[in-house]
Design a protein around this motif. Structure first.
Motif, PDB file in Angstrom:
ATOM      1  N   ILE A  20       0.832  -1.204   0.000  1.00 40.52           N
ATOM      2  CA  ILE A  20       0.000   0.000   0.000  1.00 40.52           C
ATOM      3  C   ILE A  20       0.869   1.257   0.000  1.00 40.52           C
ATOM      4  N   LEU A  21       1.928   1.257   0.798  1.00 36.78           N
ATOM      5  CA  LEU A  21       2.809   2.426   0.856  1.00 36.78           C
ATOM      6  C   LEU A  21       3.554   2.641  -0.458  1.00 36.78           C
ATOM      7  N   ILE A  22       3.883   1.547  -1.153  1.00 34.94           N
ATOM      8  CA  ILE A  22       4.509   1.680  -2.479  1.00 34.94           C
ATOM      9  C   ILE A  22       3.536   2.347  -3.450  1.00 34.94           C
ATOM     10  N   LEU A  23       2.274   1.920  -3.417  1.00 39.42           N
ATOM     11  CA  LEU A  23       1.262   2.540  -4.285  1.00 39.42           C
ATOM     12  C   LEU A  23       1.086   4.013  -3.932  1.00 39.42           C
ATOM     13  N   VAL A  24       1.094   4.325  -2.631  1.00 40.80           N
ATOM     14  CA  VAL A  24       0.989   5.725  -2.189  1.00 40.80           C
ATOM     15  C   VAL A  24       2.156   6.542  -2.749  1.00 40.80           C
ATOM     16  N   ALA A  25       3.355   5.989  -2.668  1.00 43.25           N
ATOM     17  CA  ALA A  25       4.548   6.697  -3.156  1.00 43.25           C
ATOM     18  C   ALA A  25       4.456   6.965  -4.644  1.00 43.25           C
ATOM     19  N   LEU A  68      -3.700   7.737   4.209  1.00 40.78           N
ATOM     20  CA  LEU A  68      -2.686   7.958   3.165  1.00 40.78           C
ATOM     21  C   LEU A  68      -3.136   7.428   1.810  1.00 40.78           C
ATOM     22  N   ILE A  69      -3.688   6.219   1.771  1.00 41.47           N
ATOM     23  CA  ILE A  69      -4.077   5.637   0.488  1.00 41.47           C
ATOM     24  C   ILE A  69      -5.263   6.385  -0.111  1.00 41.47           C
ATOM     25  N   THR A  87      -4.083  -0.186  15.631  1.00 41.39           N
ATOM     26  CA  THR A  87      -5.156   0.674  15.125  1.00 41.39           C
ATOM     27  C   THR A  87      -4.603   1.984  14.571  1.00 41.39           C
ATOM     28  N   ILE A  88      -3.606   2.562  15.225  1.00 38.63           N
ATOM     29  CA  ILE A  88      -2.988   3.802  14.719  1.00 38.63           C
ATOM     30  C   ILE A  88      -2.333   3.566  13.363  1.00 38.63           C
ATOM     31  N   ILE A  89      -1.658   2.431  13.209  1.00 42.97           N
ATOM     32  CA  ILE A  89      -1.042   2.088  11.910  1.00 42.97           C
ATOM     33  C   ILE A  89      -2.116   1.993  10.834  1.00 42.97           C
ATOM     34  N   ILE A  90      -3.226   1.336  11.140  1.00 50.18           N
ATOM     35  CA  ILE A  90      -4.299   1.149  10.163  1.00 50.18           C
ATOM     36  C   ILE A  90      -4.903   2.492   9.756  1.00 50.18           C
ATOM     37  N   ILE A  91      -5.186   3.351  10.726  1.00 49.39           N
ATOM     38  CA  ILE A  91      -5.746   4.676  10.416  1.00 49.39           C
ATOM     39  C   ILE A  91      -4.806   5.443   9.495  1.00 49.39           C
ATOM     40  N   THR A  92      -3.526   5.431   9.819  1.00 50.45           N
ATOM     41  CA  THR A  92      -2.530   6.149   9.015  1.00 50.45           C
ATOM     42  C   THR A  92      -2.491   5.627   7.589  1.00 50.45           C
ATOM     43  N   VAL A  93      -2.453   4.317   7.436  1.00 50.72           N
ATOM     44  CA  VAL A  93      -2.401   3.701   6.108  1.00 50.72           C
ATOM     45  C   VAL A  93      -3.660   4.020   5.311  1.00 50.72           C
ATOM     46  N   TYR A  94      -4.819   3.942   5.945  1.00 53.06           N
ATOM     47  CA  TYR A  94      -6.080   4.195   5.244  1.00 53.06           C
ATOM     48  C   TYR A  94      -6.192   5.638   4.763  1.00 53.06           C
TER      49      TYR A  94
END
Length: 481
Positions: free
Chosen positions: A192-197, A276-277, A267-274
């Motif tokens: 997901i972070l690669i796609l965001v980048a 960002l994407i 949960t904090i990681i999930i919120i951040t990822v969501y």
């Protein structure tokens, strides 16, 4: 689990990193790749879209923080089932456990793994029968309609194979399932972070999309109210599974410390990822285009990555759903195991394998999941049970106040931050969500948009556990006498 010990205590093997990975892995599945488009079509406003993801994330975090205190004092395998037993008694706990087995978790495993198999077809064409054979064999289920067991048989058989394979891996030992959780949770976040980048380096992207509303969506009155409720439902579905870590509490090292930390950081990681994407989606595509997209992640990847974009997203979805399926299989079997240990489920399910795992619980879970896969009803049933799930979420958070009164002197390694406001806010929002969902379902039924009030049917599905409760209670009393 020690097969020479009849208690539900288990070998404490899973460390903090794996515990966080279970939280992340159980939540991030296919929803973040599919739900944003539907939510965009309901809202039509990019600012509101991001706000809904943030609000749903904060509410989920409040629920996780509340659950963390409870998990810190009740560390038995079975998680929320054991929580409800302490809070409200065995009947309420059984209905929850029954719903978990009958539909909520087994249906979730079926649905998530089915998506994995569907995306496999991007690389390998799976066989299927001619349409006349698929339609020739059907079964009618009252209030659901016709089901076609032979429909899309290649995808269904692969789904069943993956479910049974992952169940066997988890039968071999908790550490085997834990290794898969660690690998695939890390891979899905990385993908997901690669796609965001790539999205934010796309030359055709613009921050103007963050504020430009859609032209085709109504922004006032009843429509926006329904849109917000439906969008929240989509976001809550994508955040669902955050409490799965509690099911396996008895197999986590230092659960009083690690479960609260895992719930909070996961949960904090999930919120951040969501968030960002979703910002990445909006940077590349205006909300009008997102609203019309069948798979927004693939559309964004094609533009930002190029010809390999669609393949990248297909692989990302497969990695994500495979990891989520494994984590859900691993933790959910512990609920049925805990029920059987309490003599409130079929007694063989309480047996422990030579590998110190709930082997028969994993087996019956795999069997029933496979039945749901063949029936093709899992998405219908799980949609109906979302309403019931949030009743249980609200009851679980309200139970914190019950436990503070029932168990005032018990040691609490973690006390929920912001008490009593954080749990109160979660209970109020969860209860309001239940009421608004019921209101929308009734409105859709009265206006002819739906032939069934899904919320009420979800309660009916849950109530099918009552005869089983009476049966197990009778057997229990007979054994005592």
């Amino acid at each position: 689990m020690n097969k020479n010990n009849n208690s539900s205590n288990t070998y404490k093997k899973l460390k903090l990193f794996t515990s966080i990975a279970i939280v992340v892995g159980a939540v991030i599945g296919s929803g973040i790749f599919k739900k944003p488009a539907l939510m965009a079509s309901e809202l039509g406003n990019p600012t509101l879209l991001i706000a809904i993801w943030a609000i749903a994330g904060i509410i989920t975090l409040f629920g996780a923080l509340t659950n963390a205190e409870i998990a810190g004092i009740i560390t038995a395998t079975g998680g929320q089932y054991k929580f409800f037993e302490k809070m409200y008694g065995r009947f309420f706990a059984f209905l929850y456990g029954w719903a978990i087995f009958a539909v909520i978790q087994t249906g979730s495993i079926a649905s998530i793994t089915y998506i994995f198999s569907e995306y496999t077809q991007y690389f390998i064409k799976l066989p299927r029968f001619p349409q006349e054979i698929e339609k020739a064999y059907h079964i009618y289920l009252p209030m659901i309609g016709y089901i076609f067991p032979l429909e899309n048989i290649g995808v269904k058989l692969l789904t069943i194979t993956v479910v049974c394979g992952l169940s066997y891996i988890n039968y071999l030992g908790i550490m085997f399932g834990g290794v898969i959780v660690n690998i695939f949770s890390s891979l899905k976040v990385a993908a997901i972070l690669i796609l965001v980048a790539f999205a934010f380096t796309y030359s055709g992207g613009t921050v103007a999309n963050f504020t430009a509303s859609a032209i085709s969506v109504s922004h006032s009155g009843k429509e926006i109210f329904f849109g917000i409720v439906m969008a929240l439902s989509g976001a809550f579905w994508a955040y669902d599974g955050w409490n799965n870590i509690t099911y396996i509490a008895g197999e986590i090292d230092r659960p009083q410390r690690n479960i609260p930390l895992a719930l909070t950081f996961g949960t904090i990681i999930i919120i951040t990822v969501y968030i960002l994407i979703n910002l990445a989606y909006l940077y590349v595509l205006p909300i009008d285009i997102i609203a019309k997209s069948t798979l927004v992640a693939a559309d964004v990847a094609k533009l930002s990555i190029g010809s390999l974009g669609a393949s990248f997203v297909a692989m990302a979805v497969m990695i994500s759903t495979f990891g989520t399926s494994n984590g859900t299989i691993m933790v959910s079997a512990r609920v049925h195991f805990a029920m059987a240990k309490d003599k409130m489920f079929f007694s063989p399910i309480a047996q422990i394998s030579k590998n110190n795992t709930p082997g028969k619980s994993l087996a019956i879970q795999a069997f029933w999941t496979s039945v749901l896969v063949l029936s093709g009803t899992f998405d219908i049933l799980t949609n109906m049970l979302i309403f019931v799930s949030w009743i249980f979420y609200a009851a679980g958070a309200a139970g914190l106040f019950v436990l503070r009164k029932k168990m005032p002197n018990v040691e609490r390694p973690y006390k929920v931050w912001g008490y009593p406001y954080v749990p109160i806010i979660f209970v109020v929002v969860a209860s309001a969500f239940v009421v608004f969902t019921l209101y929308c379902d009734i409105d859709n039924y009265l206006s002819g948009k739906s032939q069934l009030i899904n919320s009420l049917f979800g309660l009916l599905l849950c109530a099918t556990g009552i005869p089983f409760y009476l049966y197990f209670k009778y057997k229990q009393n007979k054994h005592v006498n």
